[in-house]
Design a protein around this motif. Structure first.
Motif, mmCIF file in Angstrom:
data_model
loop_
_atom_site.group_PDB
_atom_site.id
_atom_site.type_symbol
_atom_site.label_atom_id
_atom_site.label_comp_id
_atom_site.label_asym_id
_atom_site.label_seq_id
_atom_site.Cartn_x
_atom_site.Cartn_y
_atom_site.Cartn_z
ATOM 1 N N PRO A 38 0.829 -1.214 0.000
ATOM 2 C CA PRO A 38 0.000 0.000 0.000
ATOM 3 C C PRO A 38 0.860 1.259 0.000
ATOM 4 N N ASP A 39 0.413 2.269 -0.749
ATOM 5 C CA ASP A 39 1.122 3.550 -0.779
ATOM 6 C C ASP A 39 0.839 4.336 0.499
ATOM 7 N N SER A 40 1.797 5.164 0.867
ATOM 8 C CA SER A 40 1.567 6.089 1.976
ATOM 9 C C SER A 40 0.467 7.060 1.583
ATOM 10 N N GLY A 41 -0.371 7.428 2.537
ATOM 11 C CA GLY A 41 -1.455 8.359 2.268
ATOM 12 C C GLY A 41 -0.969 9.787 2.184
ATOM 13 N N PRO A 42 -1.849 10.702 1.791
ATOM 14 C CA PRO A 42 -1.440 12.114 1.685
ATOM 15 C C PRO A 42 -0.979 12.699 3.013
ATOM 16 N N GLU A 43 -1.470 12.151 4.118
ATOM 17 C CA GLU A 43 -1.064 12.665 5.432
ATOM 18 C C GLU A 43 0.425 12.469 5.686
ATOM 19 N N ALA A 44 1.015 11.454 5.033
ATOM 20 C CA ALA A 44 2.438 11.167 5.213
ATOM 21 C C ALA A 44 3.314 11.924 4.224
ATOM 22 N N GLY A 45 2.709 12.629 3.269
ATOM 23 C CA GLY A 45 3.470 13.321 2.241
ATOM 24 C C GLY A 45 3.905 14.710 2.661
ATOM 25 N N SER A 46 4.694 15.329 1.804
ATOM 26 C CA SER A 46 5.219 16.674 2.058
ATOM 27 C C SER A 46 4.758 17.615 0.951
ATOM 28 N N PRO A 47 4.402 18.845 1.284
ATOM 29 C CA PRO A 47 4.018 19.803 0.244
ATOM 30 C C PRO A 47 5.242 20.220 -0.566
ATOM 31 N N PRO A 48 5.043 20.634 -1.809
ATOM 32 C CA PRO A 48 6.175 21.110 -2.610
ATOM 33 C C PRO A 48 6.632 22.471 -2.124
ATOM 34 N N PRO A 49 7.810 22.928 -2.578
ATOM 35 C CA PRO A 49 8.243 24.285 -2.229
ATOM 36 C C PRO A 49 7.231 25.324 -2.681
ATOM 37 N N ALA A 50 7.190 26.435 -1.978
ATOM 38 C CA ALA A 50 6.199 27.469 -2.275
ATOM 39 C C ALA A 50 6.296 27.957 -3.719
ATOM 40 N N PHE A 51 7.524 28.074 -4.253
ATOM 41 C CA PHE A 51 7.652 28.578 -5.622
ATOM 42 C C PHE A 51 7.072 27.599 -6.642
ATOM 43 N N ALA A 52 7.149 26.301 -6.359
ATOM 44 C CA ALA A 52 6.588 25.308 -7.278
ATOM 45 C C ALA A 52 5.065 25.378 -7.276
ATOM 46 N N GLN A 53 4.471 25.688 -6.146
ATOM 47 C CA GLN A 53 3.023 25.781 -6.058
ATOM 48 C C GLN A 53 2.494 26.978 -6.832
ATOM 49 N N LYS A 54 3.388 27.916 -7.184
ATOM 50 C CA LYS A 54 2.982 29.122 -7.915
ATOM 51 C C LYS A 54 3.171 28.977 -9.422
ATOM 52 N N TRP A 55 3.340 27.753 -9.905
ATOM 53 C CA TRP A 55 3.516 27.544 -11.343
ATOM 54 C C TRP A 55 2.336 28.070 -12.133
ATOM 55 N N SER A 56 1.141 28.023 -11.573
ATOM 56 C CA SER A 56 -0.024 28.568 -12.268
ATOM 57 C C SER A 56 -1.063 28.961 -11.233
ATOM 58 N N VAL A 113 -1.134 19.488 -2.732
ATOM 59 C CA VAL A 113 -0.165 18.505 -3.219
ATOM 60 C C VAL A 113 0.609 17.946 -2.029
ATOM 61 N N ARG A 114 0.752 16.610 -2.013
ATOM 62 C CA ARG A 114 1.557 15.951 -0.987
ATOM 63 C C ARG A 114 2.440 14.910 -1.681
ATOM 64 N N LEU A 115 3.744 15.167 -1.705
ATOM 65 C CA LEU A 115 4.698 14.279 -2.360
ATOM 66 C C LEU A 115 5.095 13.134 -1.441
ATOM 67 N N ILE A 116 5.096 11.919 -1.982
ATOM 68 C CA ILE A 116 5.583 10.771 -1.212
ATOM 69 C C ILE A 116 6.842 10.170 -1.836
ATOM 70 N N GLU A 117 7.148 10.564 -3.087
ATOM 71 C CA GLU A 117 8.387 10.149 -3.747
ATOM 72 C C GLU A 117 8.807 11.248 -4.707
ATOM 73 N N GLY A 118 10.120 11.497 -4.811
ATOM 74 C CA GLY A 118 10.627 12.475 -5.756
ATOM 75 C C GLY A 118 10.300 13.901 -5.340
ATOM 76 N N ALA A 119 10.448 14.817 -6.302
ATOM 77 C CA ALA A 119 10.218 16.237 -6.042
ATOM 78 C C ALA A 119 9.748 16.919 -7.310
ATOM 79 N N LEU A 120 8.820 17.871 -7.188
ATOM 80 C CA LEU A 120 8.311 18.578 -8.356
ATOM 81 C C LEU A 120 9.369 19.486 -8.967
ATOM 82 N N GLU A 121 10.252 20.048 -8.139
ATOM 83 C CA GLU A 121 11.226 21.018 -8.629
ATOM 84 C C GLU A 121 12.503 20.361 -9.154
ATOM 85 N N LYS A 122 12.570 19.022 -9.097
ATOM 86 C CA LYS A 122 13.749 18.306 -9.581
ATOM 87 C C LYS A 122 13.331 17.300 -10.649
ATOM 88 N N PRO A 123 14.147 17.155 -11.722
ATOM 89 C CA PRO A 123 13.792 16.199 -12.774
ATOM 90 C C PRO A 123 13.766 14.767 -12.266
#
Length: 266
Positions: A119-137, A145-155
């Motif tokens: 089972p995947d970790s739920g959103p409660e276990a995730g981390s929000p992206p950096p503030a600048f990434a949330q301002k993409w649009s 957004v709650r990240l459980i693997e990887g990062a939005l600001e990194k390829p």
């Protein structure tokens, strides 16, 4: 909270919250596909059939204006139906959704080759992206957004839970299907593999294949992107809810180096 669209008779007026990443005055792809899905879901509920595939062709960029959804039943079968929804900006068609619906049956066979998934970790276990990434649009600022693997600001591949917090249409709740479709458009962003200061990337289409209906508000995107020749690429993703996977996503990608970077290099 302000809605993404406001009803205006039989039309829908895009608000400033519908703005996308490449221009705040142009519709986010998630807003476009979700608005067409709203019409598909209405027609599916009337027939009692289940939504199995949604294919969106995003033909033209659209400003924050008035839109109407025009639907047509292309095939009315006993076991399968095909619907078409066109999103119109005046007399200009900006996008089209082709939907496959199938009649529900009594039971499903047991897959003897299926492997149990952790089972995947739920959103409660995730981390929000950096503030600048949330301002993409402007639209993305209304998405939790709650990240459980990887990062939005990194390829690289990543996995993120997403939930649209603002109503898609004013006065209406966001259904699980709407949540799934609007999240699916972010698959290429979740799995972006280039420096966005040097490259643009678009998906002129997106297809979702459902093997069960989604449930709840939170949708998990687990996505990866591959690049081929001549600017072509492909993003694939699995969509899950708290009960596990329910759909696969494919996006044909088109990459283009930014002109400013090309001019500096020459």
């Amino acid at each position: 909270m302000s809605a993404i669209f406001k009803p205006d008779g039989e039309l829908f007026r895009a608000t400033e919250h519908a703005g996308g990443p490449w221009s705040p005055d142009m519709l986010q792809g998630s807003a476009t596909t979700a608005l067409m899905t709203r019409e598909v879901e209405r027609l599916a509920a009337r027939s009692g059939f289940a939504v199995r595939r949604l294919t969106f062709d995003l033909w033209r960029p659209a400003g924050l204006r008035l839109f109407r959804a025009v639907s047509e039943l292309l095939r009315d079968g006993r076991k399968a139906k095909t619907l078409q929804v066109r999103l119109m900006d005046g007399e200009i068609e900006i996008g089209r959704c082709t939907a496959l619906l199938t009649a529900p049956s009594g039971e499903s066979p047991i897959d003897p080759f299926a492997r149990p998934l952790a089972p995947d970790s739920g959103p409660e276990a995730g981390s929000p992206p950096p503030a600048f990434a949330q301002k993409w649009s402007r639209y993305f600022q209304n998405v939790s957004v709650r990240l459980i693997e990887g990062a939005l600001e990194k390829p690289g591949p990543a996995a993120a839970w997403m939930r649209l917090d603002a109503p898609l249409v004013e006065g209406e709740p966001n259904t699980p299907l709407l949540q799934a479709v609007q999240a699916a458009d972010f698959s290429s962003g979740v799995a972006q593999i280039v420096d966005m200061r040097q490259w643009t990337f678009i998906n002129p289409e997106i297809s979702l294949y459902f093997f069960r209906p989604p449930e709840g508000e939170w949708i998990l995107i687990r996505a990866a992107t591959r690049v081929g020749a001549h600017g072509a690429g492909l993003t694939t993703a699995t969509l899950s809810d708290r009960n596990g996977p329910f759909a696969k996503v494919m996006q044909a990608m088109s990459f283009e180096r930014r002109e400013a970077v090309q001019a500096q290099a020459s």
